[in-house]
Design a protein around this motif. Structure first.
Motif, short mmCIF file in Angstrom:
data_model
loop_
_atom_site.label_atom_id
_atom_site.label_comp_id
_atom_site.label_asym_id
_atom_site.label_seq_id
_atom_site.Cartn_x
_atom_site.Cartn_y
_atom_site.Cartn_z
N TYR A 295 42.95 32.84 35.27
CA TYR A 295 43.77 31.72 35.74
C TYR A 295 42.98 30.43 35.56
O TYR A 295 41.87 30.28 36.09
CB TYR A 295 44.14 31.91 37.22
N ARG A 296 43.54 29.49 34.81
CA ARG A 296 42.86 28.23 34.52
C ARG A 296 43.00 27.25 35.68
O ARG A 296 44.10 27.01 36.17
CB ARG A 296 43.43 27.60 33.24
N VAL A 297 41.87 26.70 36.07
CA VAL A 297 41.83 25.65 37.08
C VAL A 297 41.03 24.50 36.49
O VAL A 297 39.79 24.52 36.51
CB VAL A 297 41.19 26.14 38.40
N GLY A 298 41.73 23.54 35.91
CA GLY A 298 41.03 22.47 35.21
C GLY A 298 40.27 23.03 34.02
O GLY A 298 40.83 23.73 33.17
N LYS A 299 38.97 22.75 33.98
CA LYS A 299 38.14 23.23 32.87
C LYS A 299 37.56 24.62 33.14
O LYS A 299 36.80 25.15 32.31
CB LYS A 299 37.01 22.24 32.60
N PHE A 300 37.90 25.22 34.27
CA PHE A 300 37.35 26.53 34.64
C PHE A 300 38.43 27.60 34.55
O PHE A 300 39.59 27.37 34.92
CB PHE A 300 36.77 26.49 36.05
N THR A 301 38.03 28.78 34.05
CA THR A 301 38.94 29.92 33.98
C THR A 301 38.24 31.14 34.58
O THR A 301 37.51 31.86 33.89
CB THR A 301 39.35 30.24 32.53
N PRO A 302 38.42 31.40 35.86
CA PRO A 302 37.91 32.67 36.42
C PRO A 302 38.79 33.82 35.94
O PRO A 302 40.00 33.65 35.75
CB PRO A 302 38.03 32.46 37.93
N TYR A 303 38.17 34.99 35.75
CA TYR A 303 38.91 36.14 35.23
C TYR A 303 38.31 37.43 35.76
O TYR A 303 37.16 37.47 36.22
CB TYR A 303 38.91 36.15 33.69
N ALA A 304 39.11 38.49 35.69
CA ALA A 304 38.65 39.82 36.09
C ALA A 304 39.17 40.83 35.09
O ALA A 304 40.30 40.70 34.57
CB ALA A 304 39.14 40.16 37.49
N THR A 305 38.37 41.85 34.81
CA THR A 305 38.74 42.89 33.85
C THR A 305 38.45 44.26 34.45
O THR A 305 37.38 44.49 35.03
CB THR A 305 37.94 42.75 32.54
N LEU A 306 39.39 45.17 34.29
CA LEU A 306 39.21 46.57 34.63
C LEU A 306 39.34 47.36 33.35
O LEU A 306 40.33 47.21 32.62
CB LEU A 306 40.26 47.01 35.65
#
Length: 401
Positions: A295-306
């Motif tokens: 999910y993009r928040v400004g210039k940051f994209t936190p992510y999770a992978t299984l």
């Protein structure tokens, strides 16, 4: 290409950067671009090294820069609107354990019609959803593609030809690729090749940002392992020759199939793939899958992978009686050991963040919690390292120019 906002997909941003060099040289038939990654990786446990499968050297509690770091240079010559040629040279740690630059792409292209293209030469092997740009870290959300899936196949290119056809079906863009050729690479210093390789891939853009892909490739697999072939030869001198035939990795049928779904629109980034590897040899049948949500928040994209890779079959029925010794060798134990060395099941939970820090530069951090069965996909494994849960922490700077 017009940049509408700063929330373009990573791939679109990479293409903009790659194209900028060509625009700057519009008066020339030649264009040049490049990409790279500077990465550091470490783990929470010793006893084995974390690698991208096939590599000889990796990371343990001693931080390593050999896992993810790479540099690629690409040049294209456009002779006219129909004919062009592309060459890409890439240096990274390879399956021989060195950093010798290799020609990753080297093909001539004929754009026969706006929707039909033919390429011949060395071409990226299209086994996965991001095969064409798996080494261009800047084009991907993750720090690295999930190895539980992408580690099933050691090949990144093939020598041959492909045909790519793009058309409209019921208002949807459909692209079909048919390919044929041979591929060769090294994994842990063992030469592995697939001859008479043929395959087909199809993608369809279902909606804005939503793409479905399916593919299948098959051919004749050979792994040039002196150790394995010596064991096969010995078994063929015993009443258990059939076990040797099953272990043999010479010109055996092999295939790889996969289906993937990606969604990249606005703030959401979602990707999933499901793959199956099948062989008639010591190389086991496997299933791999992953799901990533970002999910993009400004210039940051936190992510999770299984993600997960499991062994479906070892392809070898070891009928040798326990305790049988031939030429001083405990044959059943040796065969069991060979099978165990090929089995790489593991599960991974990964969390990370991408920061688009500067134009054409992305900084990433990722933490993987990996549960192995046996040694999993780690290498240089020491006695006692099995069925472990290991933490892997990584940072990387990706760039294109």
């Amino acid at each position: 290409m017009v940049v509408k906002n700063l929330r373009m997909t990573p791939l679109a941003l990479a293409l903009v950067a790659f194209g900028a060099q060509a625009q700057g040289q519009s008066d020339s038939m030649f264009s040049f671009s490049g990409f790279g990654t500077v990465g550091l990786t470490g783990t929470t446990k010793d006893g084995a090294e974390y690698v991208i499968p096939g590599q000889m050297h990796g990371a343990d509690k001693n931080v390593s820069g050999e896992v993810d770091s790479k540099l690629g240079l690409q040049g294209t010559a456009k002779f006219n609107p129909m004919f062009s040629a592309t060459v890409q040279v890439l240096t990274k740690q390879n399956g021989k354990g060195n950093w010798t630059p290799q020609v990753e792409w080297a093909f001539a292209k004929w754009q026969a019609t706006p929707g039909l293209a033919v390429r011949a030469g060395r071409i990226g092997a299209p086994f996965f959803a991001v095969s064409d740009f798996r080494d261009v870290g800047y084009a991907n959300t993750w720090l690295r593609p999930p190895i539980d899936v992408y580690g099933q196949v050691p090949f990144s290119h093939f020598d041959g030809a492909d045909v790519n056809w793009t058309t409209q079906v019921a208002g949807k863009t459909v692209t079909v690729q048919a390919l044929a050729g041979n591929t060769t690479d090294h994994a842990n210093q063992i030469k592995v090749e697939v001859k008479k390789m043929v395959g087909v891939n199809a993608t369809i853009e279902l909606a804005d940002g939503l793409t479905l892909r399916a593919g299948h490739v098959q051919g004749k697999l050979t792994a040039h392992s002196d150790t394995t072939q010596a064991l096969v030869g010995l078994l063929r001198l015993t009443p258990f020759a059939s076990v040797g035939d099953q272990l043999d990795t010479t010109k055996k049928d092999a295939s790889f199939s996969g289906v993937g779904l990606t969604y990249d629109e606005g703030q959401w980034v979602v990707a999933a793939e499901y793959t199956k590897r099948r062989t008639d040899s010591l190389v086991p049948d496997t299933t791999g899958w992953y799901t990533t949500v970002g999910y993009r928040v400004g210039k940051f994209t936190p992510y999770a992978t299984l993600s997960r890779q499991k062994t479906d079959s070892s392809n070898v029925d070891n009928t040798i009686p326990a305790g049988l010794v031939v030429a001083g060798l405990p044959l059943r134990a040796i065969v069991d050991g060979a099978l165990a060395s090929q089995s790489t099941p593991q599960k991974t939970i990964a969390v990370g963040v991408r920061w688009d820090a500067w134009r054409n530069v992305a900084v990433k951090a990722q933490y993987d919690s990996i549960k192995t069965t046996g040694a999993g996909q780690f290498t240089n494994v020491q006695p006692g390292f099995n069925n472990e849960r290991v933490g892997v922490y990584s940072v990387a700077v990706d760039f294109v120019f």
